[in-house]
Design a protein around this motif. Structure first.
Motif, PDB file in Angstrom:
ATOM      1  N   ARG A 139     -90.067  98.108  32.420  1.00  0.00           N
ATOM      2  CA  ARG A 139     -90.850  97.736  33.594  1.00  0.00           C
ATOM      3  C   ARG A 139     -92.201  98.446  33.593  1.00  0.00           C
ATOM      4  NH1 ARG A 139     -87.619  97.650  39.130  1.00  0.00           N
ATOM      5  NH2 ARG A 139     -89.687  96.919  39.705  1.00  0.00           N
ATOM      6  N   THR A 140     -92.223  99.711  33.206  1.00  0.00           N
ATOM      7  CA  THR A 140     -93.482 100.444  33.143  1.00  0.00           C
ATOM      8  C   THR A 140     -94.420  99.825  32.120  1.00  0.00           C
ATOM      9  OG1 THR A 140     -92.331 102.482  33.747  1.00  0.00           O
ATOM     10  CG2 THR A 140     -94.483 102.709  32.749  1.00  0.00           C
ATOM     11  N   ASP A 169     -94.367  96.750  30.965  1.00  0.00           N
ATOM     12  CA  ASP A 169     -94.774  95.400  31.377  1.00  0.00           C
ATOM     13  C   ASP A 169     -95.902  95.459  32.393  1.00  0.00           C
ATOM     14  OD1 ASP A 169     -92.878  94.397  29.707  1.00  0.00           O
ATOM     15  OD2 ASP A 169     -91.382  94.038  31.280  1.00  0.00           O
ATOM     16  N   ALA A 170     -95.834  96.401  33.330  1.00  0.00           N
ATOM     17  CA  ALA A 170     -96.873  96.504  34.359  1.00  0.00           C
ATOM     18  C   ALA A 170     -98.227  96.823  33.731  1.00  0.00           C
ATOM     19  CB  ALA A 170     -96.489  97.577  35.385  1.00  0.00           C
ATOM     20  N   LEU A 213    -101.499  94.125  33.400  1.00  0.00           N
ATOM     21  CA  LEU A 213    -102.797  94.469  33.987  1.00  0.00           C
ATOM     22  C   LEU A 213    -103.885  94.476  32.931  1.00  0.00           C
ATOM     23  CD1 LEU A 213    -104.433  95.328  36.445  1.00  0.00           C
ATOM     24  CD2 LEU A 213    -103.788  97.700  35.957  1.00  0.00           C
ATOM     25  N   GLU A 222    -104.002  93.187  41.710  1.00  0.00           N
ATOM     26  CA  GLU A 222    -103.163  93.403  40.528  1.00  0.00           C
ATOM     27  C   GLU A 222    -102.913  94.888  40.287  1.00  0.00           C
ATOM     28  OE1 GLU A 222    -105.613  91.360  40.776  1.00  0.00           O
ATOM     29  OE2 GLU A 222    -104.863  89.375  40.201  1.00  0.00           O
ATOM     30  N   ARG A 226    -100.251  96.036  42.717  1.00  0.00           N
ATOM     31  CA  ARG A 226     -98.916  95.607  42.303  1.00  0.00           C
ATOM     32  C   ARG A 226     -98.423  96.412  41.108  1.00  0.00           C
ATOM     33  NH1 ARG A 226    -100.798  90.327  43.666  1.00  0.00           N
ATOM     34  NH2 ARG A 226    -101.471  89.998  41.506  1.00  0.00           N
ATOM     35  N   ALA A 227     -99.321  96.700  40.167  1.00  0.00           N
ATOM     36  CA  ALA A 227     -98.920  97.482  39.001  1.00  0.00           C
ATOM     37  C   ALA A 227     -98.516  98.898  39.407  1.00  0.00           C
ATOM     38  CB  ALA A 227    -100.053  97.527  37.981  1.00  0.00           C
ATOM     39  N   ARG A 228     -99.245  99.503  40.342  1.00  0.00           N
ATOM     40  CA  ARG A 228     -98.883 100.834  40.818  1.00  0.00           C
ATOM     41  C   ARG A 228     -97.520 100.813  41.499  1.00  0.00           C
ATOM     42  NH1 ARG A 228    -104.522 102.945  43.612  1.00  0.00           N
ATOM     43  NH2 ARG A 228    -105.686 103.353  41.679  1.00  0.00           N
ATOM     44  N   ASP A 249     -95.124  98.718  40.863  1.00  0.00           N
ATOM     45  CA  ASP A 249     -94.116  98.574  39.809  1.00  0.00           C
ATOM     46  C   ASP A 249     -93.860  99.894  39.103  1.00  0.00           C
ATOM     47  OD1 ASP A 249     -93.816  95.915  40.396  1.00  0.00           O
ATOM     48  OD2 ASP A 249     -95.168  95.211  38.815  1.00  0.00           O
ATOM     49  N   LEU A 250     -94.934 100.642  38.855  1.00  0.00           N
ATOM     50  CA  LEU A 250     -94.776 101.936  38.200  1.00  0.00           C
ATOM     51  C   LEU A 250     -93.984 102.904  39.076  1.00  0.00           C
ATOM     52  CD1 LEU A 250     -98.334 102.433  36.654  1.00  0.00           C
ATOM     53  CD2 LEU A 250     -96.226 101.893  35.442  1.00  0.00           C
TER      54      LEU A 250
END
Length: 302
Positions: A155-156, A158-159, A163, A238, A241-243, A245-246
């Motif tokens: 998951r990390t 992919d995020a 991005l 984006e 959202r990435a943060r 997810d992280l």
């Protein structure tokens, strides 16, 4: 008739019963054999229960089953190992039996730690990665430490990758000139933004340093400052959202790590009690093992 006084001397043996290291090592070998047998049985049941059409539910069930089977394996193996250590010792002294069982437990822990230090744990982790990859990248929580850490790591990755791809696409849409073809850029690759610069800018955005990302884009793309500001601003949703997810991946990894440590603690504690009980019950019933020959009980004090 003269009377003769006879002095009687009573000798008290204050020596303690010694530990039989041969019996301890033999009991440990029995525990290792039982543990290996149960590990193989657990793997067989896990592969039999695997359903490729419902990978998420299967992975969750296998993970929970793995934790329970790990605890059961340690308990059963060391219970039997402690019992056999007392039987190999051949004495019906329950205190010595408990000491033999606890020593079998300590030897098992020391040997396991040594194997992990020599890299066996890395090999097991690699195998878990391969199994996790073969499962088709199933989503959802997995209650096994190795698979959970792999899932959180994916998951990390992919995020950050998503991005970075979006950043390169926005730069391309902004119509940045291809300066790398004329010798610009960091590695001379073609395209308005090389992957190395894109990765550095992505990391800066995720770290909350948009000025650093803008400086990287300005130095390696030839875009105007206005285009850079618009590009970075358009990526704000984006980046958020990435943060998120992280953060979710980090929380998941921490939860899996805590769960793994609690499972390990429960395994060690219960196996210690099982080894001590196995040594005690083995010494208490040692006469049943040697019932075909006369067996003297512990020598009394003289």
């Amino acid at each position: 008739m003269a009377q003769v006084d006879v002095e009687r001397t009573t000798i008290v043996d204050l020596s303690h019963a010694g530990m039989s290291w041969g019996a301890i090592i033999a009991g440990w070998l029995v525990a290792v054999g039982i543990a290996f047998l149960m590990y193989v049985a657990g793997l067989a049941m896990g592969f039999s229960a695997f359903d490729p059409y419902d990978a998420e539910a299967t992975a969750k069930g296998i993970g929970i089953g793995t934790c329970a089977w790990l605890v059961l394996t340690w308990v059963v193996a060391l219970l039997i190992g402690g019992m056999f250590a007392s039987w190999f010792d051949g004495r019906d002294d329950q205190t010595t039996g408990v000491m033999h069982g606890v020593t079998v437990w300590g030897l098992s822990i020391a040997a396991s730690g040594l194997l992990l230090a020599l890299g066996i744990g890395g090999a097991i982790g690699s195998g878990a990665n391969l199994v996790s990859g073969a499962a088709g990248g199933a989503h959802g929580p997995v209650a096994m430490h190795g698979a959970g850490m792999v899932h959180a790591g994916n998951r990390t990755s992919d995020a950050g990758t998503l991005l970075q791809a979006q950043l390169m696409q926005r730069v391309r849409q902004a119509g940045a000139p291809d300066i790398s073809a004329s010798g610009g850029g960091m590695d001379g690759r073609g395209g308005p933004l090389d992957p190395r610069t894109a990765n550095a800018a992505t990391m800066a955005l995720l770290a909350g340093r948009p000025d650093t990302a803008k400086a990287l884009l300005g130095a390696n793309t030839g875009m105007s400052q206005a285009d850079i500001d618009r590009t970075v601003q358009s990526l704000s949703p984006e980046v958020s959202r990435a943060r998120a997810d992280l953060k979710t991946a980090a929380d998941t990894a921490a939860r899996y790590s805590a769960m793994a440590m609690w499972v390990l603690f429960a395994s060690l504690l219960l196996s210690l009690l099982a080894a001590a009980f196995g040594g005690w019950i083995g010494a208490a019933h040692v006469h049943r093992v040697y019932h075909l020959r006369p067996y003297p009980r512990s020598a009394p004090l003289r």
